[in-house]
Design a protein around this motif. Structure first.
Motif, PDB file in Angstrom:
ATOM      1  N   TYR A  12      -7.811 -16.802  16.899  1.00 52.78           N
ATOM      2  CA  TYR A  12      -7.440 -18.465  16.731  1.00 52.78           C
ATOM      3  C   TYR A  12      -8.215 -19.302  17.775  1.00 52.78           C
ATOM      4  N   GLN A  51      -0.162 -14.266   7.089  1.00 54.60           N
ATOM      5  CA  GLN A  51      -0.660 -15.108   6.326  1.00 54.60           C
ATOM      6  C   GLN A  51      -2.117 -15.273   5.749  1.00 54.60           C
ATOM      7  N   ASN A  54      -1.715 -14.662   1.287  1.00 56.87           N
ATOM      8  CA  ASN A  54      -2.113 -15.611   0.222  1.00 56.87           C
ATOM      9  C   ASN A  54      -3.260 -16.385   0.528  1.00 56.87           C
ATOM     10  N   LEU A  56      -3.810 -18.292   3.182  1.00 51.44           N
ATOM     11  CA  LEU A  56      -3.782 -19.082   4.228  1.00 51.44           C
ATOM     12  C   LEU A  56      -4.736 -19.450   5.224  1.00 51.44           C
ATOM     13  N   LYS A  81      -5.251 -20.378  -5.825  1.00 50.31           N
ATOM     14  CA  LYS A  81      -3.785 -20.887  -6.253  1.00 50.31           C
ATOM     15  C   LYS A  81      -3.278 -19.637  -7.023  1.00 50.31           C
ATOM     16  N   ARG A  84      -1.708 -17.473  -4.728  1.00 51.65           N
ATOM     17  CA  ARG A  84      -0.582 -17.938  -4.192  1.00 51.65           C
ATOM     18  C   ARG A  84       0.713 -17.749  -5.122  1.00 51.65           C
ATOM     19  N   ILE A  89       5.786 -15.924  -0.205  1.00 51.53           N
ATOM     20  CA  ILE A  89       5.913 -15.645   1.080  1.00 51.53           C
ATOM     21  C   ILE A  89       7.395 -16.389   1.654  1.00 51.53           C
ATOM     22  N   PHE A  91       8.913 -17.840   4.741  1.00 50.47           N
ATOM     23  CA  PHE A  91       8.404 -18.041   6.178  1.00 50.47           C
ATOM     24  C   PHE A  91       9.709 -17.900   6.895  1.00 50.47           C
TER      25      PHE A  91
END
Ligand SMILES: Nc1ncnc2c1ncn2[C@@H]1O[C@H](COP(=O)(O)OP(=O)(O)OP(=O)(O)O)[C@@H](O)[C@H]1O
Ligand SMILES: [Mg+2]
Lengths: 288, 267
Positions: A12, A51, A54, A56, A81, A84, A89, A91
């Protein structure tokens, strides 16, 4: 769809004083149709891991494969897409994502975005509402008038209505009453079996991991700490305590009982009644 | 999104600048911003540059990071410089670019204004890099204190400021979470025609407002439950106090400013 992580790192805020390596050289393989529990102390990287599933986020280093889809650093996935649609997911606190005027519309939102034909959408809405135990009378109501537990069910129905092949659950029962928790987990398990999904469950409940999963992945500080069947993993009580995790109560009890009777008592998937019989037999042996 | 967050963010290094009284920091910046406009020759600009660079070094914030925080303004600084090159017509012609004459005065003015701009941005960005939002609001409340005599709601203003500052990161986090959730449901925020993208904002904004209102209500309730009754007679956990290092910083600033004012050209 099977899932493979190959030496995945994720950082991150790279190149800043806030740089934080949330995943560190993570490798594992989950076969199609498996039910995997991901456990780990808070901050161990569970949410970061899912995450990736898919697209993200993409790995900083390494490679993620989901069926035929491949995620690599620096390369934008071509069919984001489509991926996804295949990976649903749920969350943490999914009820925060509700926004439509009616429950019905909110459940239909996902399928509509993925271009499902209108007639088919109606069918799927009814079906997923039934699966999560929402009465028909609720479909025309505003999601914001519902109770917390009902809102959670609406959000889950919205994801099931897309009909994913991989179902990812990030603490799906957090904050629900015990009865509701069991209902929802049983529902996921049923769907997992019926539709032969590949399911990943992030959980803090070792009981759930033991009851539903066939594979357990233990994370610690962004690294894979342990991996195996629930029995294999939960037999290593000391190793788990090292990373602030407990073993399920059943295992704790069996350990204590083994001590007490001076005889090994192993977990073999026995339920409470079977356990009582075993204990009675042991107690009988001792009294003789 | 993560990169955007960095601009103007607090970087804890616990340097001497971090430990200074935030009021002193704000006062110094306030007067620096005024007095730098009095500089008009090499020595006076040199002194102000020295002060800004010296302060930057003392903060111990990594240079790479400060440079990154300044990225959005680099463009403006360079743009100002180039604009001056072509527009100002003072002094003598130095050379021609694309057939346009470049005057010596233009070069000088462009450089001076860009430098001033750079110094202003640098020093003000040091405030947010070394001061927590809480300290800034405390300082604002304290500095505006005298206005209370005129029934100006100083405490309420400071409270509003600190609540907003406190919740900016929370809201950003929330935005990211909700946009992740909706992206997983097939919303495309990044591509597609403009109209579609505007429509994609609704599933993001509605949950965001719902949660913001919920949060506000919870916060109000929690404050009341703990007996909050406004600023009247309220004491502080963190008392702001001017200590030696603050005095030293002030003296340093005054000496440099005075030197700059003495050495500037008066003609
Ligand atoms: N957006 C972000 N920016 C910077 N760091 C982050 C961000 N999200 C998570 N982290 C950090 O990455 C690490 C892993 O976070 P993650 O959310 O994956 O943990 P988790 O295992 O899901 O924890 P929990 O059980 O509390 O949900 C944490 O140390 C966290 O502080
Ligand atoms: Mg998490």
């Amino acid at each position: 769809m099977d899932i493979t992580f190959e030496k995945v790192d994720y950082t991150y805020q790279a190149n800043s004083p806030f740089e934080h390596k949330a995943l560190d050289s993570m490798s594992f393989h989950l076969p199609s149709g498996s039910f995997t529990a991901i456990v780990g102390h808070t901050g161990s990287g569970k949410s970061t891991l899912i995450q990736h599933l898919n697209g993200l986020i993409r790995p900083t280093n390494g490679k993620v494969r989901i069926g035929d889809y491949v995620l690599e650093p620096k390369k934008k996935p071509k069919h984001a897409k489509a991926l996804r649609e295949k990976v649903g997911i749920v969350f943490q606190y999914p009820e925060h994502q509700l926004f439509e005027e009616t429950v019905e519309k909110d459940i239909a939102f996902g399928p509509r975005n993925f271009g499902v034909p209108e007639q088919e959408i109606q069918k799927r809405v009814a079906e997923s509402a039934r699966a999560v135990g929402l009465g028909e009378d609720l479909l025309k109501r505003s999601p914001f008038e519902l109770s917390g537990g009902q809102m959670r069910r609406v959000a889950i129905a919205g994801i099931l209505a897309v009909r994913p092949r991989v179902l990812v659950l990030d603490e799906p029962t957090a904050g629900l009453d015990p009865r509701g928790q069991k209902e929802i987990m049983d529902m996921f398990y049923r769907i997992h079996k019926e539709q032969q999904l590949t399911t990943l469950l992030v959980t803090h409940s070792m009981e759930d991991a033991l009851a539903y999963a066939d594979h357990v992945l233990v994370l610690d500080k962004g690294k894979k700490y342990m991996e195996g069947t629930p029995v294999e993993v939960f037999s290593q009580r000391e190793a788990l305590q090292q990373v602030q995790l407990d073993v399920p109560e059943m295992f704790q009890f069996l350990l204590k009982a083994s001590d007490q009777f001076g005889k090994p008592l192993a977990y073999q998937g026995q339920d409470v009644e079977r356990l009582a019989e075993q204990l009675a037999a042991l107690a009988g042996d001792r009294d003789e | 999104m993560n990169n955007l967050l960095i601009v103007g963010q607090y970087v804890p290094t616990n340097s001497i600048v971090h430990r200074m009284d935030p009021r002193v920091k704000m006062l110094i910046i306030f007067f620096y911003v005024i007095f730098i406009f009095f500089a008009n020759n090499v020595i006076s600009y040199g002194l102000f540059t020295l002060f800004a660079l010296g302060s930057t070094i003392l903060t111990k914030v990594p240079r790479r990071f400060i440079a990154k925080g300044l990225t959005p303004v680099w463009f403006l600084i360079v743009f100002t410089f180039i604009l001056h090159l072509f527009v100002t017509r003072e002094g003598f012609v130095l050379f021609h670019v694309f057939g346009l004459p470049i005057y010596s005065g233009a070069l000088e003015q462009g450089a001076v204004i860009s430098l001033r701009f750079f110094l202003l941005i640098l020093l003000t960005s040091l405030l947010t890099l070394t001061t927590t939002p809480i300290e800034i609001t405390d300082a604002v409340e304290s500095l505006l204190g005298p206005l209370r005599r005129f029934k100006f709601p100083v405490h309420e203003l400071a409270l509003m400021m600190s609540i907003s500052l406190r919740f900016i990161p929370t809201l950003l986090q929330e935005t990211e979470k909700i946009s992740n959730a909706q992206a997983s449901r097939g919303v495309d925020f990044r591509t597609g025609p403009f109209r579609e993208r505007v429509r994609a904002v609704i599933p993001l904004l509605v949950p965001l407002f719902v949660s913001a209102f919920k949060r506000a209500e919870e916060l109000a309730m929690a404050m009341e439950a703990r007996g909050y009754r406004g600023g009247e007679g309220r004491t502080k956990l963190r008392e702001l106090r001017v200590v030696k290092r603050d005095v030293a910083a002030l003296v340093c600033f005054i000496v440099i400013t005075a030197a700059a004012l003495i050495t500037r050209d008066y003609s």
